[in-house]
Design a protein around this motif. Structure first.
Motif, mmCIF file in Angstrom:
data_model
loop_
_atom_site.group_PDB
_atom_site.id
_atom_site.type_symbol
_atom_site.label_atom_id
_atom_site.label_comp_id
_atom_site.label_asym_id
_atom_site.label_seq_id
_atom_site.Cartn_x
_atom_site.Cartn_y
_atom_site.Cartn_z
ATOM 1 N N THR A 1 0.849 -1.198 0.000
ATOM 2 C CA THR A 1 0.000 0.000 0.000
ATOM 3 C C THR A 1 0.876 1.237 0.000
ATOM 4 O O THR A 1 2.078 1.145 0.164
ATOM 5 N N ILE A 2 0.244 2.345 -0.163
ATOM 6 C CA ILE A 2 0.987 3.595 -0.191
ATOM 7 C C ILE A 2 1.725 3.814 1.111
ATOM 8 O O ILE A 2 2.801 4.336 1.165
ATOM 9 N N CYS A 3 1.111 3.385 2.185
ATOM 10 C CA CYS A 3 1.760 3.664 3.461
ATOM 11 C C CYS A 3 2.577 2.500 3.963
ATOM 12 O O CYS A 3 2.934 2.434 5.106
ATOM 13 N N GLY A 4 2.853 1.547 3.131
ATOM 14 C CA GLY A 4 3.841 0.546 3.536
ATOM 15 C C GLY A 4 3.301 -0.775 4.008
ATOM 16 O O GLY A 4 3.985 -1.531 4.677
ATOM 17 N N GLY A 5 2.066 -1.060 3.678
ATOM 18 C CA GLY A 5 1.609 -2.451 3.800
ATOM 19 C C GLY A 5 1.463 -3.026 5.182
ATOM 20 O O GLY A 5 2.257 -3.844 5.625
ATOM 21 N N TYR B 1 -0.939 10.163 -9.990
ATOM 22 C CA TYR B 1 -0.320 8.848 -10.110
ATOM 23 C C TYR B 1 -0.443 8.087 -8.809
ATOM 24 O O TYR B 1 0.435 7.333 -8.459
ATOM 25 N N SER B 2 -1.519 8.369 -8.072
ATOM 26 C CA SER B 2 -1.443 7.959 -6.684
ATOM 27 C C SER B 2 -2.309 6.771 -6.324
ATOM 28 O O SER B 2 -2.486 6.468 -5.171
ATOM 29 N N THR B 3 -2.872 6.125 -7.315
ATOM 30 C CA THR B 3 -3.651 4.945 -6.947
ATOM 31 C C THR B 3 -2.715 3.910 -6.367
ATOM 32 O O THR B 3 -1.586 3.746 -6.807
ATOM 33 N N VAL C 1 2.831 11.031 -7.101
ATOM 34 C CA VAL C 1 3.248 9.756 -7.687
ATOM 35 C C VAL C 1 3.638 8.747 -6.626
ATOM 36 O O VAL C 1 4.317 9.048 -5.652
ATOM 37 N N VAL C 2 3.166 7.540 -6.843
ATOM 38 C CA VAL C 2 3.553 6.429 -5.997
ATOM 39 C C VAL C 2 4.840 5.867 -6.574
ATOM 40 O O VAL C 2 4.868 5.465 -7.739
ATOM 41 N N PRO C 3 5.900 5.830 -5.807
ATOM 42 C CA PRO C 3 7.204 5.408 -6.346
ATOM 43 C C PRO C 3 7.147 4.073 -7.080
ATOM 44 O O PRO C 3 7.858 3.863 -8.047
ATOM 45 N N ALA C 4 6.291 3.185 -6.620
ATOM 46 C CA ALA C 4 6.241 1.863 -7.240
ATOM 47 C C ALA C 4 5.840 1.918 -8.702
ATOM 48 O O ALA C 4 6.083 0.965 -9.439
ATOM 49 N N ALA D 1 6.332 15.777 -8.065
ATOM 50 C CA ALA D 1 6.460 14.400 -7.581
ATOM 51 C C ALA D 1 7.044 14.414 -6.184
ATOM 52 O O ALA D 1 8.215 14.727 -5.982
ATOM 53 N N THR D 2 6.221 14.037 -5.222
ATOM 54 C CA THR D 2 6.693 14.030 -3.840
ATOM 55 C C THR D 2 7.300 12.670 -3.545
ATOM 56 O O THR D 2 6.734 11.850 -2.835
ATOM 57 N N VAL D 3 8.428 12.459 -4.125
ATOM 58 C CA VAL D 3 9.099 11.162 -4.086
ATOM 59 C C VAL D 3 10.486 11.369 -3.510
ATOM 60 O O VAL D 3 11.125 12.381 -3.763
ATOM 61 N N GLN D 4 10.950 10.416 -2.742
ATOM 62 C CA GLN D 4 12.237 10.592 -2.070
ATOM 63 C C GLN D 4 13.412 10.363 -3.004
ATOM 64 O O GLN D 4 13.284 9.782 -4.084
#
Lengths: 307, 581
Positions: A230-234, B241-243, B272-275, B295-298
């Protein structure tokens, strides 16, 4: 003393009337003070001797009730009450990197012209200066929105929420239109969903739903069935499935509306819900009891409004 | 006198001149060249909509096909220009509707555009092809509906960063079914969801579509379908991109991207989800432009992506990239020309990421083609600036924003005069410079001495006295635009360099120390300048002449004082005194 114009190449009237061209206070720069008529010293573009540079700084303080306009006024009031930029006086909390500034100021004063007209030094007051840092309103709106929606997920730092709320409040957009744009962008559909007992929240896209049923289903899947990344790390959930809408189980689905009230989800038409929902909360049923009276009262208000 | 060439030949030759400078030079040769040239000028660029009137432009250039007009001063981007200031495009559209029936292109920046204007555009120009509204405002999606419905030959619709009142996404559905000419669509600034099936059909039937920048409302699961219908895309902007990541969506996306053999530019990436980022790896080797600034990605995820883009020329990114990420950038992307690093949390007192001056120094050392920089950070040193200057003498644009106003060199606590001095001294081709940090008059002395090609300078919270302003106005020979806020510059330097202002496009000064009296004098003495005082406190006459004005905007013009001023703007002109709008 009327200021005169020096066109290309310096002053025509040199040491004559008002060569300084300063429409400042009467006690400020006069020809004599600036050494305009000093014959032997090296003169710069304005016919002002280099030695008088120091005095240039002094003379430029402008009115605040027609005073002497000299550095004795102190930093903050160098420009009087008009067009004044924020100074250290406006930020009584001091600065985070404060020590440097005072020293620098002193150094400057010693090494160079008096610089009495130096700008005030906002401290943690970056957020209090209009238009600074220079980021386009469009980008600021997006940043603010992202801060709001992503906060719950990364769970970073307890005070980040507060800081972001503060920064959001302090952003001076200078007009209402931008504020309404923030609200508009809120309703791009994504709202935070928190569940009692879970520190990290999720986000759901309301625009992807057309009814309460599909929303409830999605939320059930999110919080009670779906163990994948999940977005917050499962975090794996192992709570029994239930129905969020009929109040028959351990939890109820509630939402916070534009006015800050917490309401039970499901009573108003879907469209109306979409336009007022700010965020969702899956609340333990024990907590939700307090909602009922409030809910009915609000419902009445809404019904009245709907007419 | 016999002519060497027939007019037609001259006209043919002039057609090869695309630069305005060249065309202007040609017009000055003699009367007949002036005449020939004006009849064959097809493109006009108006850098300040108030510098000239539509009538004057139309009278001189009767056969124009493309106009580009800019309105509000740059500081309007940061809310320093009050609402209703001006820059209305309608008078231009209405004049051109009468005189340029064959107009094809309208590009506007920082102008107020109404639905009425858009409707007029859509109905007046039969061959209309290109509409670009950059940072504009004043219109709604209804205006877009007119454009979509009526512009049969439309090629480009680009709304970059405009403030559109988004009534609904329905406008997109107004493109007729037989409309197939679209080449570029940028709707990234819009909020509402458009009908996805309408979008799909539009994309399917426009075989020349090269640029598609979606808005946030298009979810990631819909992207694959669009990409598959437009494998010829060169520039693509995703939606949000956040689903939550799902393998089917992911693999679909990978498949779709792998079909896009021509993609060079990517943008979007809100939330955006990094995955999901690896879905794009297959196109990275061709990517030259990447806008990750939403993109709020690290950093590690950013580095993963960037390390696959050896041909990257332009990168916009948030400071999440950190010094470590910039180090990676400098080693992987040797072709980098432009870097912009935006702050993710500009209002917090403490840094939230580990991005310092070091990141910029490293990039300047590792990227030999770097010429354009916009960098937000929280600390800077003279040493770093000197290093950057020495590493990259080929810099053309250098905009540094140290977030805290007047922050000194964090190592020595001195002003940053020496550092910026090194920049202007070494970077001899520098055209644009934005200063920040603690600065004395000395930095302006350096700028005036060295920055001979500088065209645009932005100054905030800097300087000690009028000497600073004088150095700039008297030394920077190529200066066209000067914008100043919160600096102790007053009347002296301004009045002493009044003639310089006629050689520039514009001067903006806000929260400085310029007195009303000086403004009046400037307006009286310089008839070719509009000296506009912006003051929301009321008429400047109600205060002593010595008191500073809130904001001053001075620009050269051949059109005289403007007639559309709001009640808080006064033009200082020959009639002196009270000239209320």
């Amino acid at each position: 003393m009327e200021p005169t114009l020096g066109l290309l190449g310096g002053f025509g009237g040199g040491g004559g009337r008002g060569g300084g061209g300063v429409g400042a206070c009467s006690t400020a720069l006069s020809c004599d003070q600036t050494g305009l008529n000093v014959p032997n010293s090296e003169k710069d573009y304005m016919g002002i001797s280099k030695e008088a540079e120091l005095e240039l700084g002094l003379g430029l303080s402008l009115c605040s009730g027609g005073g002497s306009g000299v550095e004795a006024k102190g930093k903050g009031s160098a420009w009087g009450d008009y067009g004044r930029i924020l100074t250290a006086k406006d930020f009584p909390n001091g600065f985070s990197t404060g020590s440097g500034r005072a020293a620098a100021g002193t150094k400057r004063a010693a090494a160079d012209s008096v610089g009495s007209a130096e700008a005030g030094s906002p401290s943690t007051g970056v957020s209090q200066v209009v238009g600074w840092p220079p980021i386009r309103a469009y980008r600021m709106n997006t940043l603010v929105n992202q801060a709001k929606t992503s906060n719950a997920e990364d769970g970073e730092g307890v005070d980040r929420d507060e800081k972001k709320e503060n920064s959001k409040k302090k952003i001076n957009h200078g007009n209402d239109k931008n504020d309404s744009n923030i609200r508009e962008r809120d309703h791009l559909g994504f709202v935070k969903v928190n569940m009692d007992g879970l520190p990290i929240g999720r986000k759901v896209d309301l625009k992807a739903h057309t009814s309460y049923e599909t929303l409830a289903q999605t939320l059930e899947e999110m919080f009670f069935k779906h163990p994948s990344r999940t977005i917050c790390g499962g975090k794996e959930q192992s709570i029994q499935p239930f129905k969020l809408l009929d109040g028959s189980a351990e939890f109820v689905l509630t939402y916070e509306d534009k006015e800050g009230d917490w309401m039970l989800v499901g009573d108003v038409p879907w469209g109306m819900f979409l336009s007022t929902v700010k965020r969702l909360r899956i609340m333990k049923i024990s907590e939700a009891n307090g909602l009922a009276p409030k809910f009915h009262k609000r419902n009445e208000k809404q019904r009245a409004r709907a007419i | 006198m016999a002519y060497s060439f027939p007019e037609e030949v001259l006209e043919y030759v002039f057609a090869f001149l695309s630069s305005d400078k060249d065309r202007n030079a040609v017009s000055l040769v003699c009367k007949s060249w002036y005449e020939i040239e004006r009849w064959c000028r097809r493109r006009v660029f108006i850098g300040n909509c108030y510098a000239v009137s539509p009538q004057i432009v139309i009278r001189r250039f009767p056969e124009v096909r493309a106009v580009k007009i800019k309105g509000k001063p740059h500081f309007a981007d940061f809310n320093l220009v009050p609402e209703r200031w001006g820059a209305y495009v309608y008078p231009w559209i209405s004049a051109m509707a009468r005189s340029y029936p064959w107009l094809e292109e309208i590009k506007l920046k920082r102008m107020v555009v109404t639905d009425e204007s858009l409707e007029l555009i859509s109905k007046s120009f039969k061959n209309f092809k290109v509409l670009m509204l950059s940072s504009c405002e004043g219109f709604t999606t209804d205006g877009l509906s007119s454009i979509a419905a009526n512009c049969r030959n439309l090629r480009e619709l680009d709304l970059r960063e405009s403030d559109v009142e988004d009534l609904s996404g329905h406008w997109l559905s107004h493109f007729p079914d037989n409309f197939t000419s679209l080449v570029s669509l940028n709707m990234s600034c819009l909020g509402s969801e458009v009908s996805f099936s309408a979008l799909e059909r539009l994309v399917s039937r426009c075989p020349n579509l090269k640029t598609l920048r979606l808005n946030r409302a298009v979810p990631v699961e819909k992207l694959a379908s669009l990409l598959r219908r437009a494998p010829q895309l060169v520039e693509f902007g995703t939606g949000a991109y956040s689903t939550e990541i799902r393998t089917d969506i992911f693999s679909n996306l990978v498949g779709a991207f792998s079909g896009c053999k021509h993609l060079k530019s990517l943008s979007g990436f809100w939330d955006v989800v990094p995955a999901y980022l690896p879905a794009m790896y297959c196109v990275c080797s061709r990517i030259t432009s990447l806008n990750l600034s939403y993109a709020t990605v690290q950093s590690p995820d950013l580095v993963e992506l960037i390390s696959q883009c050896p041909n990257l020329k332009c990168l916009w990114v948030l400071d999440y990239i950190e010094d470590a990420g910039l180090k990676a950038l400098s080693s992987y992307c040797k072709d980098l020309q432009e870097l912009r690093v935006f702050p993710s949390d500009p209002y917090s007192a403490e840094p939230n990421v580990s991005l310092t001056e070091q990141g910029l120094v490293t990039v300047s050392a590792g990227c030999p083609k770097l010429q354009s920089v916009l960098y937000f950070c929280r600390q800077m040193s003279n040493a770093a600036l000197v290093a950057i200057a020495r590493n990259r003498p080929n810099l053309i644009r250098f905009r540094l924003c140290i977030i805290e106003p007047q922050a000194p060199d964090y190592l020595t606590l001195e002003p940053l005069d020496t550092g910026f001095g090194a920049i202007v001294e070494h970077c001899k081709e520098l055209r644009r410079l934005s200063l920040s940090g603690l600065l004395t008059d000395r930095v302006f002395e350096y700028i005036g001495t060295h920055a001979k090609k500088l065209e645009m300078l932005s100054i905030a919270f800097a300087g000690d006295s009028d000497l600073g302003l004088h150095y700039v106005l008297s030394g920077c020979e190529s200066l066209r635009k000067l914008e100043i806020r919160d600096c102790p510059f007053g009347d002296k330097a301004l009045l002493a360099n009044a003639a310089k202002l006629e050689t520039m496009r514009s001067l903006w000064m806000s929260s400085c120390s310029v007195s009303y009296g000086a403004c009046k004098l400037l307006g009286q003495k310089m008839p070719n300048l509009n000296v506009e005082v912006i003051d929301e406190r009321g008429p400047p006459d109600s205060r002593p002449k010595t008191c500073p004005v809130e904001k001053l905007y001075v620009y050269r013009t051949v059109a005289g004082p403007r007639a559309d001023k709001p009640d808080f703007v006064w033009t200082m002109d020959e009639d002196g005194a009270l000239r209320l709008s």
